[in-house]
Design a protein around this motif. Sequence first.
Motif, PDB file in Angstrom:
ATOM      1  N   PRO A  54       0.821  -1.223   0.000  1.00 31.97           N
ATOM      2  CA  PRO A  54       0.000   0.000   0.000  1.00 31.97           C
ATOM      3  C   PRO A  54       0.849   1.265   0.000  1.00 31.97           C
ATOM      4  O   PRO A  54       1.844   1.358   0.708  1.00 31.97           O
ATOM      5  N   ARG A  55       0.451   2.202  -0.837  1.00 35.45           N
ATOM      6  CA  ARG A  55       1.073   3.528  -0.933  1.00 35.45           C
ATOM      7  C   ARG A  55       2.535   3.467  -1.392  1.00 35.45           C
ATOM      8  O   ARG A  55       3.302   4.391  -1.139  1.00 35.45           O
ATOM      9  N   ILE A  56       2.913   2.400  -2.051  1.00 36.75           N
ATOM     10  CA  ILE A  56       4.262   2.279  -2.603  1.00 36.75           C
ATOM     11  C   ILE A  56       4.149   1.987  -4.096  1.00 36.75           C
ATOM     12  O   ILE A  56       3.329   1.157  -4.516  1.00 36.75           O
ATOM     13  N   MET A  57       4.941   2.657  -4.902  1.00 36.98           N
ATOM     14  CA  MET A  57       4.942   2.420  -6.334  1.00 36.98           C
ATOM     15  C   MET A  57       5.607   1.077  -6.637  1.00 36.98           C
ATOM     16  O   MET A  57       6.693   0.777  -6.132  1.00 36.98           O
ATOM     17  N   ARG A  58       4.980   0.278  -7.477  1.00 39.23           N
ATOM     18  CA  ARG A  58       5.445  -1.068  -7.802  1.00 39.23           C
ATOM     19  C   ARG A  58       6.095  -1.054  -9.185  1.00 39.23           C
ATOM     20  O   ARG A  58       5.484  -0.615 -10.162  1.00 39.23           O
ATOM     21  N   VAL A  59       7.316  -1.567  -9.249  1.00 42.21           N
ATOM     22  CA  VAL A  59       8.121  -1.507 -10.470  1.00 42.21           C
ATOM     23  C   VAL A  59       8.515  -2.918 -10.899  1.00 42.21           C
ATOM     24  O   VAL A  59       9.017  -3.706 -10.090  1.00 42.21           O
ATOM     25  N   GLY A  60       8.311  -3.228 -12.165  1.00 40.05           N
ATOM     26  CA  GLY A  60       8.776  -4.493 -12.712  1.00 40.05           C
ATOM     27  C   GLY A  60      10.022  -4.267 -13.544  1.00 40.05           C
ATOM     28  O   GLY A  60      10.083  -3.331 -14.343  1.00 40.05           O
ATOM     29  N   VAL A  61      11.037  -5.112 -13.344  1.00 33.51           N
ATOM     30  CA  VAL A  61      12.290  -4.995 -14.091  1.00 33.51           C
ATOM     31  C   VAL A  61      12.265  -5.991 -15.243  1.00 33.51           C
ATOM     32  O   VAL A  61      12.099  -7.196 -15.038  1.00 33.51           O
ATOM     33  N   PHE A  62      12.435  -5.470 -16.461  1.00 27.97           N
ATOM     34  CA  PHE A  62      12.335  -6.286 -17.670  1.00 27.97           C
ATOM     35  C   PHE A  62      13.598  -6.114 -18.519  1.00 27.97           C
ATOM     36  O   PHE A  62      14.150  -5.032 -18.604  1.00 27.97           O
ATOM     37  N   VAL A  63      13.987  -7.221 -19.179  1.00 23.38           N
ATOM     38  CA  VAL A  63      15.188  -7.192 -20.010  1.00 23.38           C
ATOM     39  C   VAL A  63      14.866  -7.564 -21.451  1.00 23.38           C
ATOM     40  O   VAL A  63      15.160  -6.816 -22.384  1.00 23.38           O
ATOM     41  N   ASP A  64      14.256  -8.743 -21.651  1.00 21.04           N
ATOM     42  CA  ASP A  64      14.107  -9.288 -23.007  1.00 21.04           C
ATOM     43  C   ASP A  64      12.671  -9.326 -23.531  1.00 21.04           C
ATOM     44  O   ASP A  64      12.448  -9.673 -24.686  1.00 21.04           O
ATOM     45  N   GLN A  65      11.699  -9.009 -22.710  1.00 18.65           N
ATOM     46  CA  GLN A  65      10.307  -9.174 -23.114  1.00 18.65           C
ATOM     47  C   GLN A  65       9.883  -8.148 -24.159  1.00 18.65           C
ATOM     48  O   GLN A  65      10.447  -7.053 -24.252  1.00 18.65           O
ATOM     49  N   SER A  66       8.863  -8.509 -24.922  1.00 21.57           N
ATOM     50  CA  SER A  66       8.265  -7.584 -25.891  1.00 21.57           C
ATOM     51  C   SER A  66       7.355  -6.606 -25.155  1.00 21.57           C
ATOM     52  O   SER A  66       6.961  -6.847 -24.003  1.00 21.57           O
ATOM     53  N   PRO A  67       6.978  -5.503 -25.806  1.00 27.83           N
ATOM     54  CA  PRO A  67       6.046  -4.570 -25.163  1.00 27.83           C
ATOM     55  C   PRO A  67       4.739  -5.237 -24.739  1.00 27.83           C
ATOM     56  O   PRO A  67       4.233  -4.966 -23.654  1.00 27.83           O
ATOM     57  N   ASP A  68       4.207  -6.107 -25.584  1.00 26.81           N
ATOM     58  CA  ASP A  68       2.955  -6.786 -25.233  1.00 26.81           C
ATOM     59  C   ASP A  68       3.128  -7.663 -24.004  1.00 26.81           C
ATOM     60  O   ASP A  68       2.248  -7.713 -23.131  1.00 26.81           O
ATOM     61  N   GLU A  69       4.249  -8.380 -23.935  1.00 27.91           N
ATOM     62  CA  GLU A  69       4.511  -9.222 -22.755  1.00 27.91           C
ATOM     63  C   GLU A  69       4.633  -8.373 -21.501  1.00 27.91           C
ATOM     64  O   GLU A  69       4.107  -8.729 -20.433  1.00 27.91           O
TER      65      GLU A  69
END
Length: 221
Positions: A54-69
């Motif tokens: 709650p009240r924290i921004m959630r970030v996903g780290v991506f390297v090889d995935q496509s924009p759709d993925e």
Amino acid sequence: MSTCGDVMLKVCGVTNQEDADACRAIGASLVGFIFHPESRRNVTPEQVRAIETPRIMRVGVFVDQSPDEILHIMDTAGLHLAQLHGDQDVDFCRTVGRNRVMRAFWPERYDSREALERDLIRYENCCRFYLFDAGSSGGGHGRPFDASWLKGLCSLKTWFLAGGLGPDNICEAVTSCDPCGIDLSSGVEASPGIKDHDKLNALRSALDGMMRNPNQHCGDF
């Protein structure tokens, strides 16, 4: 830009609820989750969706995935931002969404700050945040780099410093280049993907000490 204690905190490589709660307890503004199968901190979208922040921004780290993925994982995991840690171009970032991208850069691959700034200008209208990491590509190197030449960087974006940061060197890093935020992972771990809560608390204490005594030498904390 930051003034010691008010620097934004991002803790990356979170894999469980207990560590997410510890990040919240030290005042982290962002938590990061790794979606890269080769990483020892790799998680699934379903795992991340079950972690409450709650009240924290959630970030996903991506390297090889496509924009759709990436967009599918963001929706499934409940993410606010995609941290793009490959060589994704401007069009790629725009496809993900200009307000949803944290783009990684590697200052050590540039011959000068001016060359880095030219790249930052190219990405200015397709990113929300920038992140500067050690090495010349990828991530998770677990080592610091000389970031002092970033002080006074010409950037209209909020930018985060990453690379081997922890309680023992965070004060020096913040004073050397005055980042808007710092990104921590291995430097506050007990083992890959498991945070050391004592180190998290020590880091918070170090930053609080800087805020109380901004002219005191970093080595005193």
